[in-house]
Scaffold this active site. Structure first.
Site, PDB file in Angstrom:
ATOM      1  N   GLU A   1     -10.788  -5.655   9.057  1.00  0.00           N
ATOM      2  CA  GLU A   1     -10.136  -4.622   8.253  1.00  0.00           C
ATOM      3  C   GLU A   1     -10.671  -4.691   6.812  1.00  0.00           C
ATOM      4  OE1 GLU A   1      -5.886  -5.118   7.559  1.00  0.00           O
ATOM      5  OE2 GLU A   1      -5.586  -2.990   7.964  1.00  0.00           O
TER       6      GLU A   1
ATOM      7  N   CYS B   1      -3.061   1.550   6.659  1.00  0.00           N
ATOM      8  CA  CYS B   1      -3.253   0.776   7.892  1.00  0.00           C
ATOM      9  C   CYS B   1      -3.945   1.607   8.960  1.00  0.00           C
ATOM     10  CB  CYS B   1      -1.910   0.265   8.392  1.00  0.00           C
ATOM     11  SG  CYS B   1      -0.662   1.550   8.549  1.00  0.00           S
TER      12      CYS B   1
ATOM     13  N   GLU C   1       4.422  -4.482  12.341  1.00  0.00           N
ATOM     14  CA  GLU C   1       3.427  -3.411  12.145  1.00  0.00           C
ATOM     15  C   GLU C   1       2.305  -4.027  11.326  1.00  0.00           C
ATOM     16  OE1 GLU C   1       3.575  -0.365  13.360  1.00  0.00           O
ATOM     17  OE2 GLU C   1       5.602  -0.419  14.166  1.00  0.00           O
ATOM     18  N   LEU C   2       1.161  -4.263  11.948  1.00  0.00           N
ATOM     19  CA  LEU C   2       0.135  -5.113  11.323  1.00  0.00           C
ATOM     20  C   LEU C   2      -1.158  -4.347  11.028  1.00  0.00           C
ATOM     21  CD1 LEU C   2       0.882  -8.219  13.576  1.00  0.00           C
ATOM     22  CD2 LEU C   2       1.959  -7.556  11.419  1.00  0.00           C
TER      23      LEU C   2
ATOM     24  N   ASN D   1       0.802  -1.233   0.000  1.00  0.00           N
ATOM     25  CA  ASN D   1       0.000   0.000   0.000  1.00  0.00           C
ATOM     26  C   ASN D   1       0.839   1.288   0.000  1.00  0.00           C
ATOM     27  OD1 ASN D   1       0.779  -0.504   2.637  1.00  0.00           O
ATOM     28  ND2 ASN D   1      -1.094   0.296   3.538  1.00  0.00           N
TER      29      ASN D   1
ATOM     30  N   SER E   1      -0.099  -7.848   6.933  1.00  0.00           N
ATOM     31  CA  SER E   1      -1.324  -8.299   7.595  1.00  0.00           C
ATOM     32  C   SER E   1      -1.003  -9.022   8.902  1.00  0.00           C
ATOM     33  CB  SER E   1      -2.084  -9.239   6.661  1.00  0.00           C
ATOM     34  OG  SER E   1      -1.314 -10.404   6.451  1.00  0.00           O
TER      35      SER E   1
HETATM   36  P1  NDP Z   1       0.688  -9.324   3.622  1.00  0.00           P
HETATM   37  O1  NDP Z   1       0.787  -9.758   5.038  1.00  0.00           O
HETATM   38  O2  NDP Z   1      -0.078 -10.162   2.683  1.00  0.00           O
HETATM   39  O3  NDP Z   1       2.145  -9.184   2.973  1.00  0.00           O
HETATM   40  C1  NDP Z   1       3.146  -8.359   3.544  1.00  0.00           C
HETATM   41  C2  NDP Z   1       4.506  -8.799   3.030  1.00  0.00           C
HETATM   42  O4  NDP Z   1       4.817 -10.095   3.535  1.00  0.00           O
HETATM   43  C3  NDP Z   1       4.569  -8.918   1.498  1.00  0.00           C
HETATM   44  O5  NDP Z   1       5.837  -8.501   1.056  1.00  0.00           O
HETATM   45  C4  NDP Z   1       4.383 -10.399   1.291  1.00  0.00           C
HETATM   46  O6  NDP Z   1       4.882 -10.834   0.074  1.00  0.00           O
HETATM   47  C5  NDP Z   1       5.185 -10.952   2.462  1.00  0.00           C
HETATM   48  N1  NDP Z   1       4.873 -12.329   2.855  1.00  0.00           N
HETATM   49  C6  NDP Z   1       3.797 -13.094   2.519  1.00  0.00           C
HETATM   50  N2  NDP Z   1       3.887 -14.314   3.103  1.00  0.00           N
HETATM   51  C7  NDP Z   1       5.038 -14.315   3.837  1.00  0.00           C
HETATM   52  C8  NDP Z   1       5.677 -15.268   4.705  1.00  0.00           C
HETATM   53  N3  NDP Z   1       5.152 -16.472   4.935  1.00  0.00           N
HETATM   54  N4  NDP Z   1       6.827 -14.905   5.304  1.00  0.00           N
HETATM   55  C9  NDP Z   1       7.374 -13.678   5.112  1.00  0.00           C
HETATM   56  N5  NDP Z   1       6.815 -12.742   4.311  1.00  0.00           N
HETATM   57  C10 NDP Z   1       5.665 -13.053   3.676  1.00  0.00           C
HETATM   58  O7  NDP Z   1       0.144  -7.822   3.671  1.00  0.00           O
HETATM   59  P2  NDP Z   1      -0.291  -6.911   2.450  1.00  0.00           P
HETATM   60  O8  NDP Z   1       0.853  -6.771   1.493  1.00  0.00           O
HETATM   61  O9  NDP Z   1      -1.598  -7.407   1.943  1.00  0.00           O
HETATM   62  O10 NDP Z   1      -0.463  -5.478   3.149  1.00  0.00           O
HETATM   63  C11 NDP Z   1      -1.656  -5.031   3.697  1.00  0.00           C
HETATM   64  C12 NDP Z   1      -1.639  -5.167   5.196  1.00  0.00           C
HETATM   65  O11 NDP Z   1      -0.551  -4.427   5.717  1.00  0.00           O
HETATM   66  C13 NDP Z   1      -2.878  -4.601   5.856  1.00  0.00           C
HETATM   67  O12 NDP Z   1      -3.326  -5.488   6.842  1.00  0.00           O
HETATM   68  C14 NDP Z   1      -2.380  -3.313   6.491  1.00  0.00           C
HETATM   69  O13 NDP Z   1      -3.127  -2.904   7.601  1.00  0.00           O
HETATM   70  C15 NDP Z   1      -0.989  -3.697   6.852  1.00  0.00           C
HETATM   71  N6  NDP Z   1      -0.172  -2.506   7.043  1.00  0.00           N
HETATM   72  C16 NDP Z   1       0.217  -2.160   8.301  1.00  0.00           C
HETATM   73  C17 NDP Z   1       0.938  -0.996   8.520  1.00  0.00           C
HETATM   74  C18 NDP Z   1       1.381  -0.603   9.898  1.00  0.00           C
HETATM   75  O14 NDP Z   1       2.229   0.281  10.006  1.00  0.00           O
HETATM   76  N7  NDP Z   1       0.852  -1.176  10.956  1.00  0.00           N
HETATM   77  C19 NDP Z   1       1.303  -0.105   7.416  1.00  0.00           C
HETATM   78  C20 NDP Z   1       0.849  -0.573   6.141  1.00  0.00           C
HETATM   79  C21 NDP Z   1       0.136  -1.735   5.980  1.00  0.00           C
HETATM   80  P3  NDP Z   1       3.927 -10.846  -1.228  1.00  0.00           P
HETATM   81  O15 NDP Z   1       3.229  -9.532  -1.300  1.00  0.00           O
HETATM   82  O16 NDP Z   1       4.889 -11.001  -2.328  1.00  0.00           O
HETATM   83  O17 NDP Z   1       2.978 -11.980  -1.022  1.00  0.00           O
END
Ligand code: NDP
Length: 517
Positions: A384, A284, A250-251, A155, A229
């Site tokens: 969410e 987020c 940071e989720l 994002n 996530s």
């Molecule tokens: P995901 O959890 O799907 O992915 C985050 C990252 O983790 C991506 O680079 C993904 O790769 C990677 N990933 C996926 N599976 C694994 C694994 N098993 N081990 C290690 N890394 C892995 O999140 P999104 O990309 O969908 O992002 C949206 C989420 O992020 C929302 O829930 C949002 O709230 C949160 N968010 C939180 C923030 C905060 O500061 N608290 C800020 C911004 C977002 P790939 O994409 O290639 O699958």
């Protein structure tokens, strides 16, 4: 527009055998680049190089590292149009969303960490009342952990993926960044920029790939900084626990906004509109649900509906063209549609919006949407949504609003609107969230002096502030005994009745005086 073909050094020559991942512009459907899908062996090779490069980077000291980060700040300003174009091309967000929340953040962060790292990580001289260390020099030192893994979401490819690399580098670590497979181009471009600014080879590397690449990265590093996530965050935390390395997470979030009847309703309505729809709701800490006190509910809903109805949605054609851009990640559109459908099935009303928009030529969008007659049986109030939707719920009073705000597994951000700022602050203190703003929203994220992190299922640890850079270090206690010291200290061998009694008497004198109450 930058494509990976223009970034040949992106992986520092690490061999990869995997397939290429196409990067799509979510606003047009056009493929704007491809990146390698790096496997575990390539990540291990990157880690080997990163470890070899780290000691020399640490030896640059704060001044040397700060100089390169300050240069990067200027590089970003000189190349802002190119970076914005890259962000827009892989996220489909508006130029304004890319400029304000990404360029503005990163430019500030380069300067902030360059100038604050030396203070936050300076050696601390510690004083102690402990008699055994009388005359000794006691130092708390922050030592870089070595190799940091950063995994980021789609994002905010600059702010939330690349942004966390800046303090990790400032602390003297080497870094491998795994951006989301959906938005890797911005990270590659930033790595190119840092090289241009003099960052030594292999100190920052970009490991493009899917989830498996992220999982492989966790296996190689000394600390993992994860943004994404809650579901993936748990997996990362499990792997980190098995390896006994620190993890900062940071989720997800479901940020509540509370509007009290004495609030400035025009300001509250503008904030509800902007911070729920900005970045098409894919933030987020966006406002995901609103609780409004009964006496001002109708007026607030009318104001917000009018403002949301006026928003233009579609493919950004340049600055000022639309307010709400694309839905970046294809499956997110299904989640948004499912939450709206579930709410309507359970009795909610859609005041404006409520439909996906998928032009024949390509791209995916969702109409800015206001939902009312909502409650906590509906997914739109408890899960969410991460889209341009705003459910608004009527509450009897502030007590009910706080109870509902806390009725969530998440706890990232929150906001309270009232003209009585003291009462607002008291309510903000009762909300279980990492940040709570009174008469504002999200603004805490821009204050790099303040910690930003989630409570409950929204995360562990925080970014920003002293903790936001100290987490990339281990604390080392150093005790220096002066040259002119006793050959043998009194508590040492051989044990003698006289010295044992003397020490016992000393303890009594130090700790046993006075009466127990
Ligand atoms: P995901 O959890 O799907 O992915 C985050 C990252 O983790 C991506 O680079 C993904 O790769 C990677 N990933 C996926 N599976 C694994 C694994 N098993 N081990 C290690 N890394 C892995 O999140 P999104 O990309 O969908 O992002 C949206 C989420 O992020 C929302 O829930 C949002 O709230 C949160 N968010 C939180 C923030 C905060 O500061 N608290 C800020 C911004 C977002 P790939 O994409 O290639 O699958």
């Amino acid at each position: 527009m930058a494509t990976v073909e223009q970034l040949p050094q992106a992986h520092n020559g690490v061999a990869h055998a995997g397939e290429e991942i196409p990067v799509e512009n979510p606003a047009t459907g056009e493929i704007v680049g491809t990146v390698p899908d790096l496997g575990a062996a390539a990540v291990a090779e990157m880690a080997r190089r990163a470890r070899a490069a780290q000691p020399a980077w640490e030896a640059y000291g704060f001044d040397g590292r700060g100089r390169i980060l300050s240069r990067a700040q200027k590089w970003l300003m000189d190349n802002s149009e190119r970076v914005i174009a890259t962000i827009v091309s892989e996220t489909g967000k508006t130029f304004e969303d890319a400029s304000l929340a990404e360029i503005g953040y990163a430019a500030n962060a380069f300067g902030f960490w360059a100038s604050h790292a030396p203070d936050y990580l300076a050696d601390e001289r510690v004083k102690s009342g402990q008699i055994l260390v009388t005359g000794k020099r006691l130092i708390l030192r922050y030592r870089p952990l070595g190799l940091i893994g950063v995994i980021g979401p789609w994002n905010y490819p600059l702010t939330n993926s690349f942004g966390d690399c800046i303090p990790a580098l400032a602390a003297g670590n080497s870094v491998i960044l795994k951006p989301s497979e959906v938005t890797p181009l911005t990270s590659l471009l930033m790595a190119e920029g840092l090289r241009e600014c003099g960052l030594p080879d292999d100190v920052l590397q970009i490991a493009t790939g899917r989830g498996e690449t992220g999982a492989a990265l966790v296996e190689e590093v000394d600390m993992i900084m994860f943004t994404g996530s809650t579901r993936t965050g748990r997996k990362v935390a499990e792997s980190a626990a098995r390896r006994l390395i620190p993890a900062s997470l940071e989720l997800g979030g479901k940020d509540p906004m509370i509007v009290l009847s004495d609030a400035d309703l025009e300001r509250a309505a503008n904030f509800a509109t902007y911070y729920s729809m900005q970045n098409a709701g894919q933030t987020c800490i966006s406002i995901e649900r609103v609780y409004v006190e009964e006496p001002v509910y109708d007026e607030f809903v009318a104001k917000v509906s009018d403002k949301v109805r006026a928003l233009r949605v579609g493919a950004p054609q340049g600055p000022g063209s639309v307010e709400v851009g694309a839905i970046t990640f294809p499956p997110q559109l299904e989640t948004i549609e499912a939450h709206v459908a579930d709410a309507v099935d359970r009795g909610a009303r859609v005041l404006t919006g409520g439909h996906a928009v998928q032009p024949a030529g390509g791209g995916r969008f969702y109409e800015p949407t206001v939902l009312v007659d909502v409650d906590h049986t509906m997914a739109c109030m408890t899960e969410e949504t991460f889209g341009p939707t705003l459910p608004i719920m009527r509450v009897a009073d502030a007590e009910e609003a706080v109870r509902l705000a806390n009725d969530s597994p998440y706890g990232l951000g929150a906001s309270v609107f009232t003209r009585d700022t003291e009462r607002g602050e008291q309510l903000a203190r009762r909300i279980e969230a990492g940040a709570a703003n009174v008469n504002d929203a999200l603004i805490n994220y821009t204050v790099l002096e303040l910690p930003m992190g989630g409570a409950k299922a929204s995360g562990l640890g925080s970014r920003h502030g002293a903790g936001g850079i100290r987490k990339y270090t281990s604390q080392q206690a150093i005790v220096v005994t002066p040259r002119l010291a006793l050959k043998r200290e009194p508590h040492m061998y051989p044990y003698k009745r006289r010295t044992t009694r003397m020490l016992a008497g000393l303890f009594k004198f130090l700790y046993g005086r006075g009466k127990r109450d």
